[in-house]
Write an enzyme that holds these catalytic residues in place. Structure first.
Site, PDB file in Angstrom:
ATOM      1  N   SER A 154      73.892  79.618 -63.841  1.00  0.00           N
ATOM      2  CA  SER A 154      73.208  79.166 -64.797  1.00  0.00           C
ATOM      3  C   SER A 154      72.522  77.746 -64.405  1.00  0.00           C
ATOM      4  O   SER A 154      71.925  77.461 -63.657  1.00  0.00           O
ATOM      5  CB  SER A 154      73.541  79.270 -66.208  1.00  0.00           C
ATOM      6  OG  SER A 154      72.698  79.300 -66.960  1.00  0.00           O
ATOM      7  N   ASP A 299      65.861  77.294 -67.768  1.00  0.00           N
ATOM      8  CA  ASP A 299      66.955  76.795 -66.803  1.00  0.00           C
ATOM      9  C   ASP A 299      66.955  77.768 -65.430  1.00  0.00           C
ATOM     10  O   ASP A 299      66.183  78.680 -65.462  1.00  0.00           O
ATOM     11  CB  ASP A 299      68.249  76.886 -67.646  1.00  0.00           C
ATOM     12  CG  ASP A 299      68.883  78.146 -67.632  1.00  0.00           C
ATOM     13  OD1 ASP A 299      68.010  79.183 -67.634  1.00  0.00           O
ATOM     14  OD2 ASP A 299      70.052  78.304 -68.129  1.00  0.00           O
ATOM     15  N   ASP A 301      68.498  80.132 -64.091  1.00  0.00           N
ATOM     16  CA  ASP A 301      68.672  81.603 -64.037  1.00  0.00           C
ATOM     17  C   ASP A 301      67.798  82.189 -64.975  1.00  0.00           C
ATOM     18  O   ASP A 301      67.647  83.392 -65.199  1.00  0.00           O
ATOM     19  CB  ASP A 301      69.970  81.945 -63.979  1.00  0.00           C
ATOM     20  CG  ASP A 301      70.805  81.794 -65.562  1.00  0.00           C
ATOM     21  OD1 ASP A 301      70.377  81.170 -66.293  1.00  0.00           O
ATOM     22  OD2 ASP A 301      71.563  82.638 -65.699  1.00  0.00           O
ATOM     23  N   ASP A 303      67.815  82.338 -68.302  1.00  0.00           N
ATOM     24  CA  ASP A 303      68.355  82.898 -69.606  1.00  0.00           C
ATOM     25  C   ASP A 303      67.917  81.920 -70.593  1.00  0.00           C
ATOM     26  O   ASP A 303      68.236  82.259 -71.873  1.00  0.00           O
ATOM     27  CB  ASP A 303      69.418  83.381 -69.422  1.00  0.00           C
ATOM     28  CG  ASP A 303      70.612  82.194 -69.346  1.00  0.00           C
ATOM     29  OD1 ASP A 303      70.481  81.369 -69.041  1.00  0.00           O
ATOM     30  OD2 ASP A 303      71.921  82.664 -69.310  1.00  0.00           O
TER      31      ASP A 303
END
Length: 540
Positions: A154, A299, A301, A303
């Site tokens: 992430s 961000d 990734d 999510d």
């Protein structure tokens, strides 16, 4: 200090059992330096061997390096073998989706996980390229898979990678599954002896399109006149987000060029998290340059989603997670299909603003608070239509993705911003209206880092025994060690961090708006500043 024979032998065993030649050589080098007394080598070896990595708030995360306390092929193989054993033991057989971001090691770890699952008898589907985490979560739910594995860290620093695990239904794992899987991993033999197979199939572009079609169908308004600037922050969300917005009718999207392409080194940001000071500077500069209506930061990734807005004085700033949360929550509640959701529920966490609860009450909806983390939020109850956490996570379509999803949040935010623009208003105007209706809700956070972890427990015990004057106190979910302090119009939630050696205090003040909004906001800001000083003194 000399090298402990037990540590030396453990390192030798790990090296012998590691199937990756490069990782073996890496750990051999650390061991050799430790045996030779090189400065810092013994400490590094002890840290690398201090594993295994444990399932935390969002799966496994750690530095990409050799040894059990790192992300590497051997750790991924053994973790996946334990997952496969746990799934079979609980009667779960069928399809597993595996995906990845573009971090260092992600492609290798993705193939390792897919190979173990395929050899264990599962029907394995691998995403065709680095894609956002919400795409994998969507596919797990859409295709009734028994699990999904996303290789991602992430918004962690560049040196890290991770292993995020979804179970049937598309939600993240929760206790006791995490501890049970860890126990299964502990029973797995050496990584070099775990069977693997290349008998897996790629996810098709048509299946990825299923996600894009779902997300692009979310807008309820008809206005599309909106200029958007966007950054994927060197992550994997840029192309997917731009395509989702295009399909939804938002074609005037300009991407921060220096951050548009996935880059595992994240060269233009000190920390690839939109919450971090300075992380969105290039985005806000582009927003001003392009005379944009809305700025969006994902961000790495994708999510999480953060929004940037232009203030009355023309300067740009990022909205706080709570501000975006109540805006999107209010929109979802005002447009929800009551035939499909006759008794809608919205949820946030115990450390987020309480404003969402007031909005829900005014719109005849139910409201719930959970522990921090989307693994709890998406399990808040039946009829969930929206959930958010103050750390920039938003779930605007839980029927499709039972996790936070920055891309669908971005699409819905554009719908709201375009609708407001068509009537001559802005997101800040909408926030003002919510303040007039429900009072000014201002939030802040105090975070203290400790080297001596025992001090955190001592501080929590002292707060329970001797709370500050004038505050009522209660334990929220005592097993989670969360304390809430309240008095008229003031709330402080104190908890140890679940991922760092920190004690965190989440502050909120609520100031009614009797006549004009500006004086109420000034009073609230003064009270919040006073509260922050009081809490900093209390915890110091």
């Amino acid at each position: 200090m000399s090298l402990n024979p037990a540590l030396r032998d453990a390192a030798f065993r790990w090296i012998a059992d590691d199937p990756d030649p490069a990782a073996r050589a890496e750990l051999q080098g650390v061991l050799a330096r430790a045996m030779g007394g090189a400065p810092g080598a013994l400490e590094e070896l002890a840290d690398r061997m201090a594993g295994p990595l444990a399932f935390g708030t969002a799966g496994l995360r750690g530095p990409v390096r050799a040894g059990p306390n790192g992300m590497n092929r051997a750790v991924v193989i053994r973790t996946t073998a334990g997952l496969a054993e746990w799934l079979r033991a609980n009667g779960h057989t069928g399809t597993v989706f595996v995906g990845r971001d573009a971090r260092h090691g992600s492609e290798d770890f993705c193939q390792a996980a897919a190979g173990v699952l395929a050899a264990a008898g599962f029907s394995v589907r691998v995403l065709p390229r680095p894609l956002p985490t919400p795409v994998l979560a969507f596919l797990v739910r859409k295709h009734n898979a028994v699990a999904g594995v996303q290789i991602t860290a992430s918004h962690n620093p560049p040196a890290d990678n991770g292993y995020k695990l979804y179970l049937a239904g598309g939600g993240q794992i929760v206790p006791p599954a995490d501890r049970e899987i860890e126990a299964a991993v502990a029973r797995v033999p050496a990584a070099i002896s775990v069977e693997t197979s290349a008998d897996w199939l790629p996810v098709t572009d048509a299946e990825v399109d299923e996600y894009l079609e779902r997300v692009s169908s979310l807008p309820k308004g008809t206005a599309r006149d909106l200029r958007v600037v966007l950054t994927p922050m060197h992550g994997v969300g840029g192309q997917t987000a731009v395509e989702a917005l295009r399909r939804a009718g938002f074609s005037d999207v300009r991407v921060v060029r220096s951050q548009a392409v996935p880059d595992p080194d994240f060269p233009t940001v000190a920390f690839p998290n939109p919450e971090e000071p300075g992380a969105a500077d290039e985005l806000l500069a582009l927003a001003a340059q392009e005379d944009a209506d809305l700025a969006i930061a994902l961000d790495p990734d994708a999510d999480r989603c953060a929004l940037g807005v232009r203030g009355p004085d023309g300067t740009w700033r990022m909205l706080r997670g709570d501000e975006t949360g109540v805006l999107l929550g209010s929109l979802v509640l005002s447009t929800v299909d009551r035939s499909a959701h006759p008794d809608p529920l919205v949820a946030t966490t115990i450390v987020s603003s309480s404003l969402l609860g007031e909005i829900a009450k005014a719109q005849g909806a139910r409201y719930a608070e959970t522990l921090t983390g989307f693994k709890w939020l998406v399990r808040a109850g039946e009829g969930l239509v929206y959930a958010y956490e103050e750390a920039l996570g938003h779930c605007v379509d839980p029927d499709a993705v039972t996790d936070k999803d920055g891309i669908s949040a971005a699409v819905v935010a554009c719908d709201l911003a375009a609708t407001l623009k068509a009537s001559g208003r802005t997101l800040l105007d909408a926030l003002d209206q919510l303040s007039v209706e429900h009072g000014v809700h201002l939030t802040d956070q105090v975070s203290l880092r400790f080297t001596d972890l025992s001090r955190i427990g001592a501080l929590m015990a002292r707060l329970r025994q001797d709370p500050p004057d004038g505050f009522a106190h209660e334990d929220l979910l005592p097993e989670a060690d969360v304390l809430r302090l309240t008095k008229d119009g003031v709330r402080v939630v104190v908890r140890p961090s679940g991922t760092e050696p920190k004690l965190k205090a989440y502050l909120e003040v609520v100031e009614p708006v009797a006549d004009e909004l500006a004086p109420a906001r000034d009073r609230a800001a003064a009270r919040l500043a006073e509260l922050r000083t009081q809490v900093e003194t209390l915890l110091s």
